[in-house]
Design an enzyme around this catalytic site. Structure first.
Site, PDB file in Angstrom:
ATOM      1  N   GLN A  47       2.686   5.367 -12.834  1.00  0.00           N
ATOM      2  CA  GLN A  47       1.473   4.554 -12.794  1.00  0.00           C
ATOM      3  C   GLN A  47       0.652   4.903 -14.026  1.00  0.00           C
ATOM      4  OE1 GLN A  47      -1.651   5.695 -10.044  1.00  0.00           O
ATOM      5  NE2 GLN A  47      -1.989   3.548  -9.511  1.00  0.00           N
ATOM      6  N   HIS A  66       4.633   8.009  -6.841  1.00  0.00           N
ATOM      7  CA  HIS A  66       4.399   7.806  -8.274  1.00  0.00           C
ATOM      8  C   HIS A  66       3.744   9.023  -8.898  1.00  0.00           C
ATOM      9  CE1 HIS A  66       0.472   6.371  -6.621  1.00  0.00           C
ATOM     10  NE2 HIS A  66      -0.030   6.867  -7.750  1.00  0.00           N
ATOM     11  N   HIS A 112      -2.284  12.648 -11.758  1.00  0.00           N
ATOM     12  CA  HIS A 112      -2.068  13.005 -10.355  1.00  0.00           C
ATOM     13  C   HIS A 112      -0.618  12.748  -9.952  1.00  0.00           C
ATOM     14  CE1 HIS A 112      -2.902   8.630 -10.007  1.00  0.00           C
ATOM     15  NE2 HIS A 112      -2.118   8.682  -8.934  1.00  0.00           N
ATOM     16  N   GLU A 119      -4.205  -0.950 -14.544  1.00  0.00           N
ATOM     17  CA  GLU A 119      -3.012  -0.142 -14.346  1.00  0.00           C
ATOM     18  C   GLU A 119      -1.740  -0.956 -14.463  1.00  0.00           C
ATOM     19  OE1 GLU A 119      -1.936   0.400  -9.883  1.00  0.00           O
ATOM     20  OE2 GLU A 119      -4.099   0.733 -10.089  1.00  0.00           O
ATOM     21  N   GLU A 126      -2.264  12.446  -4.183  1.00  0.00           N
ATOM     22  CA  GLU A 126      -2.543  11.198  -3.484  1.00  0.00           C
ATOM     23  C   GLU A 126      -1.498  11.014  -2.380  1.00  0.00           C
ATOM     24  OE1 GLU A 126      -3.021   6.432  -4.590  1.00  0.00           O
ATOM     25  OE2 GLU A 126      -2.327   7.831  -6.113  1.00  0.00           O
TER      26      GLU A 126
END
Length: 143
Positions: free
Chosen positions: A60, A7, A84, A43, A134
């Protein structure tokens, strides 16, 4: 090691307004939503497509639920936008250890629980060309 872009995290001030933008502009629908108390965010995961490894790729959208959360601090400094990138992996523990061995700082000693029950950790942006990165092992689709 890494199997896909899991994502792209986008920080926003108003989750409902941002979801509506992605719905009306691109036709993306909310696949999953939750509040992550530990990270201080609300989220929505918008599914973009399925992938060949049984996972999927998402956007996301992240709205802070408290002013001391990492996302709230990031928004205050940077405004809305890409926060991110997350890469999918079948083994977040092993891949994080391997990446740590290459001199990249891993932000959590042990992976934490992320969206949809996944296991996650983050890599320090200063070690990744300025990009908060991530690593994600999905709950139901990977081992």
């Amino acid at each position: 090691m890494l199997t896909r872009i899991d994502h792209i995290g986008i920080a926003c001030f108003d989750l409902d307004k941002t979801v509506e933008f992605y719905r009306s502009t691109y036709g993306f629908e909310v696949f999953h939503s939750e509040v992550n108390e530990e990270q201080g965010v609300r989220e929505a995961m918008l599914k973009i497509n399925d992938t060949g490894d049984g996972g999927a790729s998402y956007l996301q959208l992240l709205e802070p639920t408290r002013e001391d959360s990492t996302v709230a601090k990031w928004l205050a400094k940077n405004g809305e936008g890409v926060h991110h990138i997350a890469f999918g992996t079948a083994d977040v523990d092993g891949d994080a250890a391997e990446i740590r061995g290459k001199g990249v700082r891993v932000l959590y000693d042990e992976p934490r629980i992320g969206s949809m029950g996944s296991r996650i950790t983050f890599l320090h942006p200063k070690d990744c060309g300025g990009v908060l990165t991530e690593l994600v092992t999905s709950a139901g689709t990977e081992h």
